[in-house]
Design an enzyme around this catalytic site. Structure first.
Site, PDB file in Angstrom:
ATOM      1  N   HIS A  12      37.053  36.593  52.307  1.00 28.01           N
ATOM      2  CA  HIS A  12      35.797  36.219  52.860  1.00 28.01           C
ATOM      3  C   HIS A  12      35.462  34.581  53.051  1.00 28.01           C
ATOM      4  O   HIS A  12      36.630  33.935  52.078  1.00 28.01           O
ATOM      5  CB  HIS A  12      34.720  36.665  51.888  1.00 28.01           C
ATOM      6  CG  HIS A  12      34.824  36.011  50.513  1.00 28.01           C
ATOM      7  ND1 HIS A  12      34.719  36.544  49.276  1.00 28.01           N
ATOM      8  CD2 HIS A  12      34.676  34.738  50.195  1.00 28.01           C
ATOM      9  CE1 HIS A  12      34.626  35.881  48.332  1.00 28.01           C
ATOM     10  NE2 HIS A  12      34.770  34.535  48.773  1.00 28.01           N
ATOM     11  N   HIS A  59      28.627  34.439  44.503  1.00 29.31           N
ATOM     12  CA  HIS A  59      28.782  33.024  44.368  1.00 29.31           C
ATOM     13  C   HIS A  59      27.713  32.151  43.893  1.00 29.31           C
ATOM     14  O   HIS A  59      26.990  31.442  44.492  1.00 29.31           O
ATOM     15  CB  HIS A  59      29.287  32.352  45.751  1.00 29.31           C
ATOM     16  CG  HIS A  59      30.608  32.942  46.187  1.00 29.31           C
ATOM     17  ND1 HIS A  59      30.839  34.052  46.772  1.00 29.31           N
ATOM     18  CD2 HIS A  59      31.706  32.433  46.315  1.00 29.31           C
ATOM     19  CE1 HIS A  59      31.657  34.181  47.376  1.00 29.31           C
ATOM     20  NE2 HIS A  59      32.507  33.609  46.904  1.00 29.31           N
ATOM     21  N   HIS A 193      43.314  29.742  48.480  1.00 29.28           N
ATOM     22  CA  HIS A 193      42.249  28.470  48.594  1.00 29.28           C
ATOM     23  C   HIS A 193      42.014  27.864  47.516  1.00 29.28           C
ATOM     24  O   HIS A 193      41.751  28.388  46.550  1.00 29.28           O
ATOM     25  CB  HIS A 193      41.113  29.055  49.662  1.00 29.28           C
ATOM     26  CG  HIS A 193      40.152  30.223  49.079  1.00 29.28           C
ATOM     27  ND1 HIS A 193      40.555  31.163  48.640  1.00 29.28           N
ATOM     28  CD2 HIS A 193      38.948  30.331  49.127  1.00 29.28           C
ATOM     29  CE1 HIS A 193      39.453  31.867  48.235  1.00 29.28           C
ATOM     30  NE2 HIS A 193      38.242  31.295  48.330  1.00 29.28           N
ATOM     31  N   GLU A 240      40.388  34.822  43.177  1.00 29.77           N
ATOM     32  CA  GLU A 240      39.531  36.116  43.907  1.00 29.77           C
ATOM     33  C   GLU A 240      40.390  37.260  44.148  1.00 29.77           C
ATOM     34  O   GLU A 240      39.957  38.511  44.041  1.00 29.77           O
ATOM     35  CB  GLU A 240      38.652  35.708  45.027  1.00 29.77           C
ATOM     36  CG  GLU A 240      37.723  34.483  44.930  1.00 29.77           C
ATOM     37  CD  GLU A 240      36.976  34.173  46.167  1.00 29.77           C
ATOM     38  OE1 GLU A 240      35.778  33.476  46.268  1.00 29.77           O
ATOM     39  OE2 GLU A 240      37.547  34.396  47.289  1.00 29.77           O
TER      40      GLU A 240
HETATM   41  C1  DHB Z   1      35.236  29.134  51.343  1.00 26.00           C
HETATM   42  C2  DHB Z   1      35.808  29.935  51.018  1.00 26.00           C
HETATM   43  C3  DHB Z   1      35.147  30.802  49.934  1.00 26.00           C
HETATM   44  O1  DHB Z   1      35.733  31.944  49.099  1.00 26.00           O
HETATM   45  C4  DHB Z   1      34.079  30.551  49.457  1.00 26.00           C
HETATM   46  O2  DHB Z   1      33.243  31.175  48.771  1.00 26.00           O
HETATM   47  C5  DHB Z   1      33.145  29.532  50.294  1.00 26.00           C
HETATM   48  C6  DHB Z   1      33.964  28.744  50.981  1.00 26.00           C
HETATM   49  C7  DHB Z   1      35.792  28.104  52.651  1.00 26.00           C
HETATM   50  O3  DHB Z   1      37.131  28.354  52.689  1.00 26.00           O
HETATM   51  O4  DHB Z   1      35.108  27.210  53.157  1.00 26.00           O
HETATM   52 FE    FE Z   2      34.562  32.774  47.645  1.00 25.09          FE
END
Ligand code: DHB
Ligand code: FE
Length: 280
Positions: A12, A59, A193, A240
């Protein structure tokens, strides 16, 4: 009886929802990402579930630092798309499956996994972005959805092993529900990420693809991976990915790979996606 027909894994990112909602899916930046989900949208139409058990993370939208359930099951009739600061996404209200959710809560808690029961909560991009990727633009989601929120925001998140075994308890619960329902289980979030600190922007393509291989072929071994490896190799938000082990734990040891897709980057995130057919 209810049965689990398939498991889906899908990342996501809020920007994916914004790109979709603002009609930018055909732009050069976004096109390769959305193309990876074209097969899935057709496949979902041909294999329409009655219910999706959707493992995702909130979140700090429905929950905050005041209240942090490790595992929370949505037992309500419906869940509103959340306003995450720019207004709620223009997507349908999420219709729940309260009877099945209550049955799963009872079965899983008696199976010694303590869940938090949530009757009212809003659902953020963690849940609505995978829905858009799988079902496209619709006036109504094509099935009922049980939101299952996992804490991966505030230390300590649950271990991969705990998540994997919880998936097995969820499968036992679903299979003991007396209605004939086609249920899919989705594991969302990830892949690599990091949104903060000196390593912000970290993406690890090689590690992500090895994670996909191991999730398909050897999930039990993968479930033993400690948190520190997720954080070191896949970044702080890469953790995650433990949610994908709940999905995988709910499926048979051997699964049929229907679709695999990987794309970098989408905003700051590596996007992974699998469709796994259950053999049970
Ligand atoms: C991004 C990724 C995420 O999992 C999130 O919760 C908020 C932002 C991103 O890559 O911008
Ligand atoms: Fe996220």
């Amino acid at each position: 009886m209810a049965h689990i027909s398939a498991g889906i894994a899908c990342s996501h990112v809020p920007a994916i929802g914004a790109a979709w909602d603002l009609g930018k899916a055909g732009d050069d930046y976004w096109k390769p990402l959305f193309e990876g989900f074209e097969f899935t949208k057709q496949w979902e139409k041909a294999n329409k579930p009655d219910v999706v058990f959707l493992v995702y993370n909130d979140h700090a939208t429905a929950f905050s630092l005041e209240l942090i359930p490790t595992f929370a099951i949505g037992c309500g009739e419906s869940f509103q798309p959340a306003d995450e600061g720019w207004g709620a996404r223009p997507v349908p209200v999420v219709e729940g499956a309260p009877e099945l959710a209550a049955h799963i809560a009872q079965s899983v808690i008696e199976d010694e996994f303590d869940l938090t029961i949530v009757n009212k909560m809003d659902v953020d991009h963690g849940l609505t972005v995978p829905l858009s990727l799988m079902f496209g633009k619709v006036d109504q989601w094509p099935c009922k959805i049980i939101p299952f929120a996992v804490n991966v925001v505030q230390y300590p998140p649950p271990s991969g092993k705990r998540c994997y075994h919880l998936g097995k308890a969820i499968a036992r619960a679903i299979k003991s529900f007396p209605e004939d329902l086609n249920v899919q289980i989705w594991g969302t979030g990830g892949m690599s990420h990091q949104l903060q600190g000196p390593r912000a922007g970290l993406i690890n393509r090689e590690w992500d693809n090895e994670f996909l291989d191991r999730l398909i072929e050897n999930p039990e071994d993968l479930s033993k991976m400690p948190h520190i490896e997720y954080v070191r190799e896949a970044g702080s938000e890469g953790v995650e990915l433990v949610m994908w082990l709940i999905m995988r734990g709910a499926l048979s040891a051997q699964v049929e790979l229907v679709h695999r897709f990987y794309h970098v980057p989408a905003s700051n995130t590596a996007v992974g996606h699998l469709i796994l057919k259950n053999r049970d």
